[in-house]
Design a protein around this motif. Structure first.
Motif, short mmCIF file in Angstrom:
data_model
loop_
_atom_site.label_atom_id
_atom_site.label_comp_id
_atom_site.label_asym_id
_atom_site.label_seq_id
_atom_site.Cartn_x
_atom_site.Cartn_y
_atom_site.Cartn_z
N GLN A 103 0.87 -1.18 0.00
CA GLN A 103 0.00 0.00 0.00
C GLN A 103 0.90 1.22 0.00
OE1 GLN A 103 -2.59 0.22 3.40
NE2 GLN A 103 -3.91 1.77 2.51
N MET A 104 0.63 2.16 -0.90
CA MET A 104 1.50 3.31 -1.07
C MET A 104 0.70 4.60 -1.12
SD MET A 104 3.98 1.86 -4.12
CE MET A 104 4.87 3.42 -4.18
N GLN A 105 1.34 5.66 -0.66
CA GLN A 105 0.84 7.01 -0.85
C GLN A 105 1.91 7.80 -1.58
OE1 GLN A 105 -0.40 8.79 2.83
NE2 GLN A 105 -2.12 7.38 3.12
N GLU A 106 1.52 8.53 -2.62
CA GLU A 106 2.49 9.27 -3.39
C GLU A 106 1.82 10.47 -4.07
OE1 GLU A 106 3.82 7.11 -7.04
OE2 GLU A 106 2.48 5.55 -6.29
N THR A 107 2.67 11.40 -4.49
CA THR A 107 2.22 12.56 -5.25
C THR A 107 2.41 12.26 -6.72
OG1 THR A 107 2.91 14.04 -3.47
CG2 THR A 107 2.52 15.02 -5.63
N ASP A 114 -1.83 19.10 -13.10
CA ASP A 114 -1.87 19.35 -11.66
C ASP A 114 -1.30 18.16 -10.90
OD1 ASP A 114 -3.08 21.76 -12.13
OD2 ASP A 114 -5.11 21.00 -11.84
N SER A 115 -0.79 18.40 -9.70
CA SER A 115 -0.34 17.31 -8.84
C SER A 115 -1.43 16.98 -7.83
CB SER A 115 0.95 17.70 -8.12
OG SER A 115 0.73 18.80 -7.26
N THR A 116 -1.45 15.75 -7.37
CA THR A 116 -2.45 15.31 -6.42
C THR A 116 -1.91 14.13 -5.62
OG1 THR A 116 -4.77 14.61 -6.17
CG2 THR A 116 -3.53 13.66 -8.01
N GLU A 117 -2.48 13.90 -4.43
CA GLU A 117 -2.07 12.80 -3.59
C GLU A 117 -2.92 11.57 -3.90
OE1 GLU A 117 0.55 12.83 -1.39
OE2 GLU A 117 0.89 14.77 -2.36
N VAL A 118 -2.25 10.44 -4.06
CA VAL A 118 -2.92 9.21 -4.47
C VAL A 118 -2.52 8.08 -3.53
CG1 VAL A 118 -2.99 7.45 -6.30
CG2 VAL A 118 -3.15 9.86 -6.88
N GLU A 119 -3.47 7.21 -3.24
CA GLU A 119 -3.20 6.00 -2.48
C GLU A 119 -3.44 4.80 -3.39
OE1 GLU A 119 -4.15 4.22 1.96
OE2 GLU A 119 -5.67 5.44 0.97
N SER A 120 -2.51 3.84 -3.34
CA SER A 120 -2.58 2.70 -4.25
C SER A 120 -2.38 1.39 -3.49
CB SER A 120 -1.50 2.80 -5.34
OG SER A 120 -1.62 4.00 -6.07
N LEU A 121 -2.94 0.34 -4.04
CA LEU A 121 -2.77 -1.01 -3.52
C LEU A 121 -2.34 -1.90 -4.67
CD1 LEU A 121 -3.19 -3.13 -1.20
CD2 LEU A 121 -5.51 -3.46 -2.12
N TYR A 122 -1.29 -2.72 -4.44
CA TYR A 122 -0.80 -3.65 -5.46
C TYR A 122 -0.76 -5.05 -4.87
CZ TYR A 122 0.71 0.64 -7.75
OH TYR A 122 0.75 1.89 -8.33
N LEU A 123 -1.28 -6.01 -5.65
CA LEU A 123 -1.37 -7.39 -5.19
C LEU A 123 -0.87 -8.33 -6.29
CD1 LEU A 123 -4.95 -7.11 -3.69
CD2 LEU A 123 -2.84 -7.30 -2.36
N PRO A 124 -0.19 -9.43 -5.89
CA PRO A 124 0.39 -10.34 -6.88
C PRO A 124 -0.61 -11.37 -7.40
CG PRO A 124 0.98 -11.06 -4.68
CD PRO A 124 0.15 -9.80 -4.51
N SER A 162 5.38 9.10 -0.33
CA SER A 162 5.40 9.62 1.03
C SER A 162 5.25 8.52 2.09
CB SER A 162 4.28 10.66 1.22
OG SER A 162 3.01 10.09 0.92
N ASN A 163 4.67 7.39 1.71
CA ASN A 163 4.49 6.30 2.66
C ASN A 163 4.34 4.99 1.90
OD1 ASN A 163 4.27 5.06 5.13
ND2 ASN A 163 2.14 5.60 5.48
N ILE A 164 4.92 3.93 2.43
CA ILE A 164 4.81 2.61 1.81
C ILE A 164 4.76 1.56 2.91
CG2 ILE A 164 7.32 2.52 1.51
CD1 ILE A 164 6.83 0.74 -0.94
N GLU A 165 3.81 0.65 2.81
CA GLU A 165 3.67 -0.43 3.79
C GLU A 165 3.39 -1.74 3.04
OE1 GLU A 165 0.90 0.18 6.92
OE2 GLU A 165 1.72 2.16 7.49
#
Length: 212
Positions: A103-107, A114-124, A162-165
């Motif tokens: 799970q990641m948060q990034e710009t 425009d720039s924006t904050e996005v949250e993503s989920l990646y699964l195998p 900005s964050n990765i878990e």
């Protein structure tokens, strides 16, 4: 970061997918776009060809048959600057080779610049023979733009994370050391084309009298 909302629904769906006996990952072929409903416009599907070749396709269709065709898209590394190339490779390896979720948060940059904050989920996901090959991803705006659309395509380059878990999917979490990229030089602002029409001297004050 708790996985909730749209991303939480994708994680729940992933856990319900059938698996071959003893397999850690579901195969891509068990996915059905009609099961994803409102998630479809936000879904991406990646296929690892080799370490620096991960093909990306955006999914936005209700045709199940299209999921069985070869993935045709851009290489994710084409969006990555050289100083982030190794970190991106390590990220995809951790997702597929552990395997684990992330799970990641990034710009990111939107299509309008425009720039924006996005949250993503990646699964195998596994391929037809059970090898870890595919990554299904879902990205959402942390704050929906005023005029944003659900299917506004997000081109994620992982430049400003900005964050990765990592998420334990039953095989533990990977121990990944990411390199700290060297700071990129600040761009030099070029002269704007309309500057040549601007006065070179300060404007007179309101109490100054001008000759006719």
């Amino acid at each position: 970061m708790p996985v909730s909302g749209v991303l939480g629904r994708l994680l729940e769906y992933w856990h319900t997918l059938p698996r071959d006996a003893g397999a850690a990952l579901p195969r891509k072929c068990v996915l059905h776009p009609t099961d994803l409903h409102e998630l479809l416009p936000r879904i991406s599907l990646m296929k690892r060809i080799d370490r620096y070749d991960v093909q990306v396709s955006m999914i936005g269709t209700s045709e199940d048959s299209l999921w069985q065709t070869p993935i045709a898209g851009i290489n994710a590394f084409d969006l990555t600057t050289p100083n982030m190339r190794e970190n991106t490779a390590r990220l995809y390896e951790a997702i597929l080779d552990q395997p684990s979720g992330v799970q990641m948060q990034e710009t990111v940059m939107r299509r309008n610049g425009d720039s924006t904050e996005v949250e993503s989920l990646y699964l195998p996901l596994a391929d037809e023979i059970g090898a870890p090959t595919y990554i299904i991803g879902c990205s959402v705006y942390l704050k929906q733009p005023r005029y944003g659309r659900i299917n506004d395509r997000l081109m994620l380059d992982h430049q400003k994370v900005s964050n990765i878990e990592f998420i334990d999917l039953g095989q533990g979490k990977p121990l990944v050391t990411f390199e700290k990229p060297a700071p990129r030089p600040r761009p030099v602002v070029e002269s704007r084309w309309w500057d040549r029409f601007m006065p070179s001297k300060p404007r007179p004050g309101s109490d100054n009298l001008l000759d006719a």
